[in-house]
Design an enzyme around this catalytic site. Structure first.
Site: not given
Length: 447
Positions: A60, A63, A197, A200
């Protein structure tokens, strides 16, 4: 080699293509902090500091012109205000998360990090520093008055409680799953777990923290859920759950797929935001009604796709809408490229047509334009989903013949009335009164 390359570097490429991404505009030696989806949350969202963040694309031009000013501002504000930059061409999910549609976009993250403000000031270091100090003054006043923006308390509880509560994790069961997930327009990430678990349990705080962040950042368009697979065995059987935890991604109209990313909050959030970007609406398809439409679209995007459709008298509204529908489908297919999409009617912008070599192949026609280099490529195949897809795919890989825009820049753009969505009408011709014409004179020869 053609001029159109992807916005990312292709592995092994040794020469520049038309859209070959430039190197990052910033380096570790600058006072500008480079931000990515991996570090953005920890650096910015979880920070107590005021942040100014530029979302940019290396290609750009605006930019590139801003870069030295942004660096000067970062150095001047060092230790006072944080100044960062995101390569939003590379990290499109992060840009999409904050509604970035053009470059550069600058946002101010103040006391409430979930409500960033757009910076609309000048592009000089002085203007940027002034805006930063003004925002800093407001932040300090908020703290003095006890207003924290509603984020600090949430941040503390999230960290100190091991990742936050589970208020944003949606518990699903055999009975509630289908009506919530299967036909939903939202994206769902569903964890199948077992209470006993260990993995988990380790995932639980990360999943909960990610759920809250994703819910806020996507405004509920991506949801995180959990299913106790030991109780809801019908679902576990349907989706072939054999181990715990198993995470699956559900999107409307698609078969569920396994999530195979990392198990940290940041990993989960990054994947969720990618999914959000993929499911985001396509870019706008704009009619060229004045110069501002062309300039704002083509200057702000890496590539603008311009179609010249047949005159309304040649196609009628139904025919025109069918062409527009094809363009909308292609805009949706290539939306992650962040291209601009424009159309006009044959003859309405004749100088633009001439500069792009359009017209010789008949209508409809299409050109893809790199406004920074003022080069373009023409669609040579059919104006259909297949033909346009092949055309754009070739451009994405840097292939295809190109030419400079006639005159070296966009020509004059006419200001026209937008299409009203209706069929065209033939111009009304004036009736000719023949009552006073002596028809006998028609038989006489005249020298």
């Amino acid at each position: 080699m053609g001029m159109f390359g992807t916005s990312r570097l292709l592995l092994g490429a040794v020469s520049c293509t038309f859209f070959l991404a430039a190197n990052s505009l910033y380096s570790s030696s600058d006072d500008v902090i480079e931000l990515t989806p991996t570090n953005f949350n920890n650096e910015v969202i979880q920070s107590d500091s005021l942040w100014l963040v530029e979302f940019y694309a290396p290609w750009c031009g605006h930019c590139q012109r801003l870069t030295p000013e942004w660096k000067k501002a970062a150095t001047a504000l060092k230790g006072v205000v944080k100044v960062g930059a995101v390569d939003a061409d590379k990290h499109q999910s992060l840009g999409g998360q904050y509604g970035v549609r053009g470059f550069p976009t600058i946002k101010i993250f103040g006391s409430n990090k979930n409500k960033a403000e757009d910076y609309q000031g000048g592009r000089t270091s002085d203007a940027i520093v002034d805006a930063a100090l003004s925002a800093l003054r407001s932040l300090v006043k908020d703290r003095l008055s006890g207003r924290s923006g509603g984020y600090s308390s949430g941040k503390q509880s999230s960290r100190e409680s091991g990742g936050g509560d589970k208020k944003d994790v949606i518990e699903l069961t055999d009975d509630s799953f289908d009506k919530n997930v299967v036909n939903s327009d939202d994206v769902w990430l569903v964890e199948f777990y077992a209470p006993w678990c260990g993995h988990c349990k380790n995932l639980e705080p990360e999943w909960a923290a990610a759920a809250t962040e994703v819910n806020e950042q996507t405004k509920g368009k991506v949801k995180l859920a959990a299913v106790d697979a030991t109780v809801n065995q019908m679902l576990a059987s349907r989706y072939g759950i054999r181990g715990f935890p198993t995470i699956k991604i559900f999107q409307k109209g698609e078969d569920p797929v396994d999530y195979d990313g990392g198990r940290t909050r940041s990993d989960i959030v990054a994947r969720a935001l990618d999914l959000f970007s993929e499911s985001a609406p396509p870019p706008e398809l704009l009619e060229i009604i004045d110069e501002n439409v062309v300039k704002s679209t083509c200057d702000a995007h890496q590539l603008c796709v311009i179609a010249v459709l047949p005159h309304i008298l040649d196609t009628g509204a139904a025919g025109r809408n069918s062409y527009l529908e094809v363009m909308l489908k292609m805009a949706d297919k290539y939306k992650k490229k962040m291209w601009g999409w424009l159309w006009t009617e044959a003859g309405a912008q004749s100088e633009l047509e001439n500069s792009l070599g359009i017209g010789g192949f008949g209508y409809p026609a299409m050109a893809a334009v790199n406004a920074r280099k003022m080069k373009f490529a023409l669609l040579k195949g059919s104006f259909s989903e297949q033909g346009i897809n092949e055309f754009l795919r070739e451009l994405s890989f840097g292939r295809g013949s190109t030419a400079p825009v006639g005159g070296g820049g966009f020509p004059k753009i006419n200001t026209v009335e937008p299409w009203d969505g209706k069929d065209g009408e033939l111009p009304v011709e004036d009736d000719i009164d023949l009552s006073d014409v002596d028809l006998e004179d028609w038989d006489k020869d005249e020298l």
